[in-house]
Design a protein around this motif. Structure first.
Motif, PDB file in Angstrom:
ATOM      1  N   GLY A  58     107.522 -42.973  82.996  1.00  0.00           N
ATOM      2  CA  GLY A  58     107.812 -44.163  82.197  1.00  0.00           C
ATOM      3  C   GLY A  58     109.113 -44.830  82.609  1.00  0.00           C
ATOM      4  N   LYS A  59     110.138 -44.028  82.872  1.00  0.00           N
ATOM      5  CA  LYS A  59     111.422 -44.584  83.313  1.00  0.00           C
ATOM      6  C   LYS A  59     111.272 -45.292  84.645  1.00  0.00           C
ATOM      7  CE  LYS A  59     114.392 -41.174  81.073  1.00  0.00           C
ATOM      8  NZ  LYS A  59     115.358 -40.091  81.296  1.00  0.00           N
ATOM      9  N   ARG A  60     110.547 -44.646  85.576  1.00  0.00           N
ATOM     10  CA  ARG A  60     110.360 -45.268  86.891  1.00  0.00           C
ATOM     11  C   ARG A  60     109.551 -46.558  86.765  1.00  0.00           C
ATOM     12  NH1 ARG A  60     106.994 -42.574  91.758  1.00  0.00           N
ATOM     13  NH2 ARG A  60     105.294 -43.270  90.452  1.00  0.00           N
ATOM     14  N   GLN A  61     108.548 -46.536  85.906  1.00  0.00           N
ATOM     15  CA  GLN A  61     107.736 -47.740  85.712  1.00  0.00           C
ATOM     16  C   GLN A  61     108.575 -48.886  85.149  1.00  0.00           C
ATOM     17  OE1 GLN A  61     104.425 -47.140  83.101  1.00  0.00           O
ATOM     18  NE2 GLN A  61     103.522 -49.123  83.549  1.00  0.00           N
ATOM     19  N   ARG A  62     109.463 -48.593  84.199  1.00  0.00           N
ATOM     20  CA  ARG A  62     110.329 -49.636  83.640  1.00  0.00           C
ATOM     21  C   ARG A  62     111.290 -50.182  84.689  1.00  0.00           C
ATOM     22  NH1 ARG A  62     110.154 -46.130  79.219  1.00  0.00           N
ATOM     23  NH2 ARG A  62     112.179 -45.222  79.726  1.00  0.00           N
ATOM     24  N   LEU A  63     111.849 -49.295  85.518  1.00  0.00           N
ATOM     25  CA  LEU A  63     112.753 -49.760  86.571  1.00  0.00           C
ATOM     26  C   LEU A  63     112.024 -50.625  87.596  1.00  0.00           C
ATOM     27  CD1 LEU A  63     115.007 -46.663  87.284  1.00  0.00           C
ATOM     28  CD2 LEU A  63     115.759 -48.886  86.493  1.00  0.00           C
ATOM     29  N   LEU A  64     110.803 -50.210  87.968  1.00  0.00           N
ATOM     30  CA  LEU A  64     110.039 -51.007  88.931  1.00  0.00           C
ATOM     31  C   LEU A  64     109.643 -52.361  88.337  1.00  0.00           C
ATOM     32  CD1 LEU A  64     107.776 -48.294  90.572  1.00  0.00           C
ATOM     33  CD2 LEU A  64     109.598 -49.605  91.667  1.00  0.00           C
ATOM     34  N   SER A  65     109.337 -52.393  87.057  1.00  0.00           N
ATOM     35  CA  SER A  65     109.008 -53.652  86.394  1.00  0.00           C
ATOM     36  C   SER A  65     110.227 -54.581  86.393  1.00  0.00           C
ATOM     37  CB  SER A  65     108.545 -53.378  84.970  1.00  0.00           C
ATOM     38  OG  SER A  65     108.327 -54.564  84.283  1.00  0.00           O
ATOM     39  N   TYR A  66     111.384 -54.021  86.088  1.00  0.00           N
ATOM     40  CA  TYR A  66     112.624 -54.798  86.102  1.00  0.00           C
ATOM     41  C   TYR A  66     112.895 -55.353  87.499  1.00  0.00           C
ATOM     42  CZ  TYR A  66     117.661 -55.578  86.403  1.00  0.00           C
ATOM     43  OH  TYR A  66     118.886 -56.120  86.651  1.00  0.00           O
ATOM     44  N   LEU A  67     112.744 -54.510  88.514  1.00  0.00           N
ATOM     45  CA  LEU A  67     113.018 -54.935  89.885  1.00  0.00           C
ATOM     46  C   LEU A  67     112.038 -56.012  90.336  1.00  0.00           C
ATOM     47  CD1 LEU A  67     114.826 -54.496  92.346  1.00  0.00           C
ATOM     48  CD2 LEU A  67     113.219 -52.747  93.103  1.00  0.00           C
ATOM     49  N   SER A  68     110.767 -55.884  89.933  1.00  0.00           N
ATOM     50  CA  SER A  68     109.782 -56.890  90.356  1.00  0.00           C
ATOM     51  C   SER A  68     110.080 -58.251  89.734  1.00  0.00           C
ATOM     52  CB  SER A  68     108.370 -56.440  90.003  1.00  0.00           C
ATOM     53  OG  SER A  68     108.178 -56.470  88.611  1.00  0.00           O
ATOM     54  N   LYS A  69     110.652 -58.253  88.525  1.00  0.00           N
ATOM     55  CA  LYS A  69     110.998 -59.525  87.882  1.00  0.00           C
ATOM     56  C   LYS A  69     112.255 -60.134  88.482  1.00  0.00           C
ATOM     57  CE  LYS A  69     108.946 -58.199  83.520  1.00  0.00           C
ATOM     58  NZ  LYS A  69     109.212 -57.693  82.159  1.00  0.00           N
ATOM     59  N   LYS A  70     113.220 -59.294  88.842  1.00  0.00           N
ATOM     60  CA  LYS A  70     114.501 -59.794  89.345  1.00  0.00           C
ATOM     61  C   LYS A  70     114.468 -60.153  90.826  1.00  0.00           C
ATOM     62  CE  LYS A  70     116.898 -59.603  85.623  1.00  0.00           C
ATOM     63  NZ  LYS A  70     117.452 -60.803  85.004  1.00  0.00           N
ATOM     64  N   LYS A  76     108.918 -55.074  96.745  1.00  0.00           N
ATOM     65  CA  LYS A  76     107.854 -54.789  97.717  1.00  0.00           C
ATOM     66  C   LYS A  76     108.342 -53.868  98.825  1.00  0.00           C
ATOM     67  CE  LYS A  76     105.182 -58.908  96.818  1.00  0.00           C
ATOM     68  NZ  LYS A  76     104.653 -60.163  97.294  1.00  0.00           N
ATOM     69  N   LYS A  77     109.576 -54.074  99.266  1.00  0.00           N
ATOM     70  CA  LYS A  77     110.136 -53.211 100.301  1.00  0.00           C
ATOM     71  C   LYS A  77     110.246 -51.768  99.801  1.00  0.00           C
ATOM     72  CE  LYS A  77     114.266 -52.637 103.109  1.00  0.00           C
ATOM     73  NZ  LYS A  77     115.629 -53.110 103.358  1.00  0.00           N
ATOM     74  N   LEU A  78     110.648 -51.599  98.552  1.00  0.00           N
ATOM     75  CA  LEU A  78     110.820 -50.261  97.986  1.00  0.00           C
ATOM     76  C   LEU A  78     109.489 -49.547  97.805  1.00  0.00           C
ATOM     77  CD1 LEU A  78     112.784 -48.193  96.781  1.00  0.00           C
ATOM     78  CD2 LEU A  78     112.396 -49.263  94.564  1.00  0.00           C
ATOM     79  N   ILE A  79     108.476 -50.231  97.279  1.00  0.00           N
ATOM     80  CA  ILE A  79     107.194 -49.547  97.072  1.00  0.00           C
ATOM     81  C   ILE A  79     106.531 -49.215  98.397  1.00  0.00           C
ATOM     82  CG2 ILE A  79     106.800 -50.451  94.757  1.00  0.00           C
ATOM     83  CD1 ILE A  79     104.767 -52.373  95.963  1.00  0.00           C
ATOM     84  N   ASN A  80     106.747 -50.043  99.414  1.00  0.00           N
ATOM     85  CA  ASN A  80     106.214 -49.712 100.736  1.00  0.00           C
ATOM     86  C   ASN A  80     106.946 -48.525 101.349  1.00  0.00           C
ATOM     87  OD1 ASN A  80     104.280 -51.709 100.708  1.00  0.00           O
ATOM     88  ND2 ASN A  80     105.625 -53.225 101.631  1.00  0.00           N
ATOM     89  N   GLN A  81     108.255 -48.470 101.166  1.00  0.00           N
ATOM     90  CA  GLN A  81     109.064 -47.382 101.716  1.00  0.00           C
ATOM     91  C   GLN A  81     108.701 -46.050 101.075  1.00  0.00           C
ATOM     92  OE1 GLN A  81     113.196 -47.867 100.918  1.00  0.00           O
ATOM     93  NE2 GLN A  81     113.782 -45.947 101.864  1.00  0.00           N
ATOM     94  N   LEU A  82     108.474 -46.050  99.761  1.00  0.00           N
ATOM     95  CA  LEU A  82     108.191 -44.812  99.038  1.00  0.00           C
ATOM     96  C   LEU A  82     106.701 -44.468  99.002  1.00  0.00           C
ATOM     97  CD1 LEU A  82     110.609 -45.173  96.003  1.00  0.00           C
ATOM     98  CD2 LEU A  82     110.926 -43.831  98.084  1.00  0.00           C
ATOM     99  N   GLY A  83     105.855 -45.397  99.382  1.00  0.00           N
ATOM    100  CA  GLY A  83     104.418 -45.142  99.340  1.00  0.00           C
ATOM    101  C   GLY A  83     103.874 -45.157  97.928  1.00  0.00           C
ATOM    102  N   ILE A  84     104.485 -45.955  97.077  1.00  0.00           N
ATOM    103  CA  ILE A  84     104.040 -46.063  95.685  1.00  0.00           C
ATOM    104  C   ILE A  84     103.041 -47.204  95.598  1.00  0.00           C
ATOM    105  CG2 ILE A  84     104.769 -46.557  93.331  1.00  0.00           C
ATOM    106  CD1 ILE A  84     107.519 -45.551  94.086  1.00  0.00           C
ATOM    107  N   ARG A  85     101.941 -46.917  94.972  1.00  0.00           N
ATOM    108  CA  ARG A  85     100.943 -47.952  94.767  1.00  0.00           C
ATOM    109  C   ARG A  85     100.932 -48.328  93.309  1.00  0.00           C
ATOM    110  NH1 ARG A  85      95.166 -47.301  95.107  1.00  0.00           N
ATOM    111  NH2 ARG A  85      95.679 -45.159  94.734  1.00  0.00           N
ATOM    112  N   ARG A  86     101.099 -49.595  93.031  1.00  0.00           N
ATOM    113  CA  ARG A  86     101.005 -50.075  91.656  1.00  0.00           C
ATOM    114  C   ARG A  86      99.646 -50.731  91.513  1.00  0.00           C
ATOM    115  NH1 ARG A  86     105.874 -50.674  88.243  1.00  0.00           N
ATOM    116  NH2 ARG A  86     104.548 -52.253  87.387  1.00  0.00           N
TER     117      ARG A  86
END
Length: 91
Positions: A58-70, A76-86
């Motif tokens: 949940g914490k990671r999801q909130r941080l990723l949501s914040y980053l996607s808005k800002k 996009k660079k971070l999710i590609n680097q970490l291999g996270i699929r949203r």
């Protein structure tokens, strides 16, 4: 066990990386998530670890949501680097 194996990886990419930055925190949470997931594969009835995993997710999801808005580019660079699929929330 190495105490902080993720710090050298981040520091190799950016020498001035701040441990309080969103990218660093997401990377830290992702490391914890992967470690807890492998733990839960062995210990299926460890409900306290399951709850901890859900909280970290949940914490990671909130941080990723914040980053996607800002800043969508950094997101996009971070999710590609970490291999996270949203799922369908990708912007």
């Amino acid at each position: 066990m190495v105490k902080n194996p993720f710090i050298p990886v981040i520091l190799q990419e950016k020498k001035e990386e701040n441990p309080g930055s969103v990218e660093f925190q997401v990377f830290n949470f992702t490391t914890k998530i992967r470690r807890l997931t492998s733990h839960l594969e062995l210990h299926k009835k460890d409900y306290l670890s399951q709850r901890g995993l859900q909280k970290i997710l949940g914490k990671r999801q909130r941080l990723l949501s914040y980053l996607s808005k800002k800043n969508g580019i950094r997101y996009k660079k971070l999710i590609n680097q970490l291999g996270i699929r949203r799922g369908s929330q990708t912007r």
